[in-house]
Design a protein around this motif. Structure first.
Motif, PDB file in Angstrom:
ATOM      1  N   ASN A 172      55.703  52.336  39.771  1.00  0.00           N
ATOM      2  CA  ASN A 172      55.763  52.883  41.123  1.00  0.00           C
ATOM      3  C   ASN A 172      56.999  53.773  41.246  1.00  0.00           C
ATOM      4  O   ASN A 172      57.497  54.283  40.258  1.00  0.00           O
ATOM      5  CB  ASN A 172      55.794  51.737  42.138  1.00  0.00           C
ATOM      6  N   GLU A 173      57.492  53.953  42.430  1.00  0.00           N
ATOM      7  CA  GLU A 173      58.634  54.838  42.624  1.00  0.00           C
ATOM      8  C   GLU A 173      59.928  54.068  42.353  1.00  0.00           C
ATOM      9  O   GLU A 173      60.260  53.130  43.067  1.00  0.00           O
ATOM     10  CB  GLU A 173      58.638  55.382  44.058  1.00  0.00           C
ATOM     11  N   HIS A 179      59.062  61.489  53.929  1.00  0.00           N
ATOM     12  CA  HIS A 179      58.602  61.250  52.561  1.00  0.00           C
ATOM     13  C   HIS A 179      58.242  59.767  52.448  1.00  0.00           C
ATOM     14  O   HIS A 179      59.040  58.900  52.780  1.00  0.00           O
ATOM     15  CB  HIS A 179      59.689  61.605  51.549  1.00  0.00           C
ATOM     16  N   SER A 237      62.041  67.388  47.889  1.00  0.00           N
ATOM     17  CA  SER A 237      61.610  65.996  48.008  1.00  0.00           C
ATOM     18  C   SER A 237      62.555  65.021  47.321  1.00  0.00           C
ATOM     19  O   SER A 237      62.488  63.812  47.562  1.00  0.00           O
ATOM     20  CB  SER A 237      60.195  65.832  47.418  1.00  0.00           C
ATOM     21  N   LEU A 238      63.443  65.535  46.475  1.00  0.00           N
ATOM     22  CA  LEU A 238      64.392  64.679  45.758  1.00  0.00           C
ATOM     23  C   LEU A 238      65.804  64.758  46.314  1.00  0.00           C
ATOM     24  O   LEU A 238      66.714  64.114  45.793  1.00  0.00           O
ATOM     25  CB  LEU A 238      64.417  65.061  44.267  1.00  0.00           C
ATOM     26  N   ARG A 282      66.870  56.756  50.371  1.00  0.00           N
ATOM     27  CA  ARG A 282      65.416  56.698  50.499  1.00  0.00           C
ATOM     28  C   ARG A 282      64.992  56.309  51.916  1.00  0.00           C
ATOM     29  O   ARG A 282      64.003  56.806  52.446  1.00  0.00           O
ATOM     30  CB  ARG A 282      64.856  55.673  49.509  1.00  0.00           C
ATOM     31  N   GLN A 299      63.972  50.880  35.589  1.00  0.00           N
ATOM     32  CA  GLN A 299      63.802  52.195  36.211  1.00  0.00           C
ATOM     33  C   GLN A 299      62.941  53.107  35.346  1.00  0.00           C
ATOM     34  O   GLN A 299      62.184  53.939  35.849  1.00  0.00           O
ATOM     35  CB  GLN A 299      65.164  52.853  36.477  1.00  0.00           C
ATOM     36  N   ASP A 343      61.924  49.695  45.680  1.00  0.00           N
ATOM     37  CA  ASP A 343      62.026  48.989  44.408  1.00  0.00           C
ATOM     38  C   ASP A 343      62.918  47.760  44.571  1.00  0.00           C
ATOM     39  O   ASP A 343      64.119  47.803  44.299  1.00  0.00           O
ATOM     40  CB  ASP A 343      62.589  49.968  43.374  1.00  0.00           C
ATOM     41  N   HIS A 382      58.171  56.714  50.732  1.00  0.00           N
ATOM     42  CA  HIS A 382      58.735  56.063  49.552  1.00  0.00           C
ATOM     43  C   HIS A 382      58.328  54.593  49.479  1.00  0.00           C
ATOM     44  O   HIS A 382      58.229  53.913  50.487  1.00  0.00           O
ATOM     45  CB  HIS A 382      60.266  56.136  49.583  1.00  0.00           C
ATOM     46  N   ARG A 383      58.099  54.121  48.265  1.00  0.00           N
ATOM     47  CA  ARG A 383      58.016  52.686  48.028  1.00  0.00           C
ATOM     48  C   ARG A 383      59.424  52.187  47.698  1.00  0.00           C
ATOM     49  O   ARG A 383      60.249  52.939  47.191  1.00  0.00           O
ATOM     50  CB  ARG A 383      57.067  52.395  46.864  1.00  0.00           C
ATOM     51  N   PRO A 394      65.500  57.506  40.232  1.00  0.00           N
ATOM     52  CA  PRO A 394      64.566  58.372  39.496  1.00  0.00           C
ATOM     53  C   PRO A 394      65.265  59.018  38.305  1.00  0.00           C
ATOM     54  O   PRO A 394      66.037  59.962  38.463  1.00  0.00           O
ATOM     55  CB  PRO A 394      64.158  59.429  40.546  1.00  0.00           C
TER      56      PRO A 394
END
Length: 449
Positions: free
Chosen positions: A244-245, A187, A381-382, A63, A239, A192, A189-190, A249
């Motif tokens: 949020n992100e 991108h 994006s992933l 990320r 998760q 975690d 990203h937040r 994922p």
């Protein structure tokens, strides 16, 4: 296209170095035990702590590369890894070396997902050939570690298996600055933080419990393993619930190929880590080989793997990759299984060569198709998150395999040959399981969003 290949060469140069350190220590196990000195459990921790700090941050560093730029993270990882390598070489005792190896692993974690993410950017088409080159480096580095480790340990001393990384790391940094574009996916990203803490503590507790099973009473070990399992379960729940992100994922696992490809990566990593330490101990402590002889003896396996990997990558552009992977896994299982079955004191070492060559065939045909097939179908994006998870899956397998091998070797440490044979049968069985999970993969259409 020439610039893309030049950039890939620069990325693979550093990638080779950090993967080499996943296995280069294993041939030096007897030297570390006498030279530091260190106990068998401490030597296992020298290997396991690197794999652990390599594996845990991969979800995060993928990320970070998406947000701040893969080249920036790659260079940061190279700098950390190179500095920690010098610390390893200057370590005066086992705890000092274990601490330095932990920092080395953090550098490796920052670097690894970026190399795979760059391939998706540099090679929007004909990605199989690029993955073939990347997979060739991954496979060659993993099994070339014992070869180079044996040569360096016997001629210069165990310290130099780490110090040699310093000039190599400096060259790698220069190549990346010169040849690799400053690609910025940007991108947003937040991060975690609860997920990072839960996954790190959970995995550490599991590895600690497995590897130290012989050092503490069963109640203590059971409590540690249960704690690790609970923390990992809470992590997965978080998760799923995270508004949020999330760090992991879970929607990525709706892609069947990605799910089974990542699981296959865990099993392969487990098998590779569980194979090398007992094999090195058998060759040196039972058959009486020197570190140099051991390294050279492993050389043909490395050569076979390096030759086959690019062809396997190209072939995966033409036929469904899972079939190539399954053949490789079965060859690898047959190879290490045969070595375990025939291992005896006083055995003519040439009897082991067919099995080791089969291992080389297997390793050479696994990595490239598995890498390219696993991330097929992921949205752009992933890709960063997917690369991080895929790389983490193999490293988590390495951590668990190293810990399990350490436990088995210590349980039967008074019967070294039998312990080595039993421990080498374990990866053969795990590889058969990996062939089953690979068979569950299927070809995916590349997502366009």
């Amino acid at each position: 296209m020439e610039k893309s290949w030049a950039a890939l060469f620069a990325l693979c140069f550093g990638f080779f170095m950090i993967l080499l350190d996943s296995t280069i220590v294993q041939v030096a196990v007897p030297s570390l035990m006498t030279g530091l000195p260190a106990t068998l459990n401490e030597v296992f921790w020298v290997n396991s702590v690197y794999l652990l700090t390599f594996a845990v941050p991969l979800l995060l560093t993928g990320r970070l590369g998406d947000r701040f730029g893969p080249r920036r993270l790659y260079l940061a990882g190279l700098v950390i890894f190179t500095a920690a390598s010098l610390w390893c070489g200057l370590a005066q005792d086992a705890p000092d070396l274990i601490a330095a190896r932990a920092v080395q692993g953090l550098g490796a974690a920052a670097l690894t997902p970026q190399s795979m993410a760059f391939i998706s950017y540099l090679f929007p088409t004909n990605r199989g050939a690029a993955m073939g080159a990347w997979g060739s480096v991954a496979g060659l580095a993993t099994i070339a570690g014992p070869v180079l480790g044996g040569l360096i340990t016997e001629t210069l001393g165990w310290e130099w298996i780490f110090i040699v990384n310093v000039p190599v790391g400096i060259i790698a940094i220069a190549l990346v600055l010169w040849l690799v574009p400053n690609w910025q996916p940007r991108h947003s990203h937040r991060f975690d933080v609860p997920g990072i803490v839960l996954s790190s503590l959970g995995l550490f507790a599991v590895v600690f419990g497995i590897q130290n099973g012989e050092l503490y009473d069963r109640t203590t070990i059971a409590a540690v393993l249960a704690t690790g399992g609970v923390l990992i379960a809470i992590f997965l729940w978080w998760q799923h619930k995270n508004p949020n992100e999330p760090l992991l994922p879970l929607r990525l696992f709706k892609n069947r190929t990605f799910s089974f490809g990542s699981l296959t990566g865990v099993l392969i990593g487990f098998a590779m880590a569980a194979m090398f330490i007992p094999l090195m101990i058998y060759l040196q402590s039972v058959l009486g080989m020197t570190p140099l002889e051991t390294g050279l003896f492993m050389g043909p396996m490395s050569v076979v793997s390096a030759i086959l990997a690019p062809f396997a990558g190209r072939l995966s552009d033409r036929i469904e990759g899972k079939y190539i992977i399954i053949v490789g896994l079965l060859a690898y299982a047959a190879g290490i299984g045969s070595v375990a079955v025939i291992a005896q004191p006083g055995l003519n070492s040439w009897a082991l060569v067919p099995g080791l060559l089969l291992c080389g065939v297997g390793i050479g045909t696994i990595f490239s198709p598995l890498s390219s097939t696993t991330i097929s179908g992921l949205a752009p994006s992933l890709i960063g998150a997917g690369a991080g998870i895929y790389n983490m899956s193999r490293q988590v397998g390495n951590v668990l395999g190293s810990a399990a091998a350490g436990l088995l070797m210590q349980i039967a440490s008074t019967e070294l040959l039998e312990a080595a044979r039993i421990t080498m049968l374990l990866p053969a069985l795990v590889l058969l399981g990996a062939a089953f999970t690979a068979a569950r993969m299927r070809k995916e259409l590349v997502a366009a969003h």
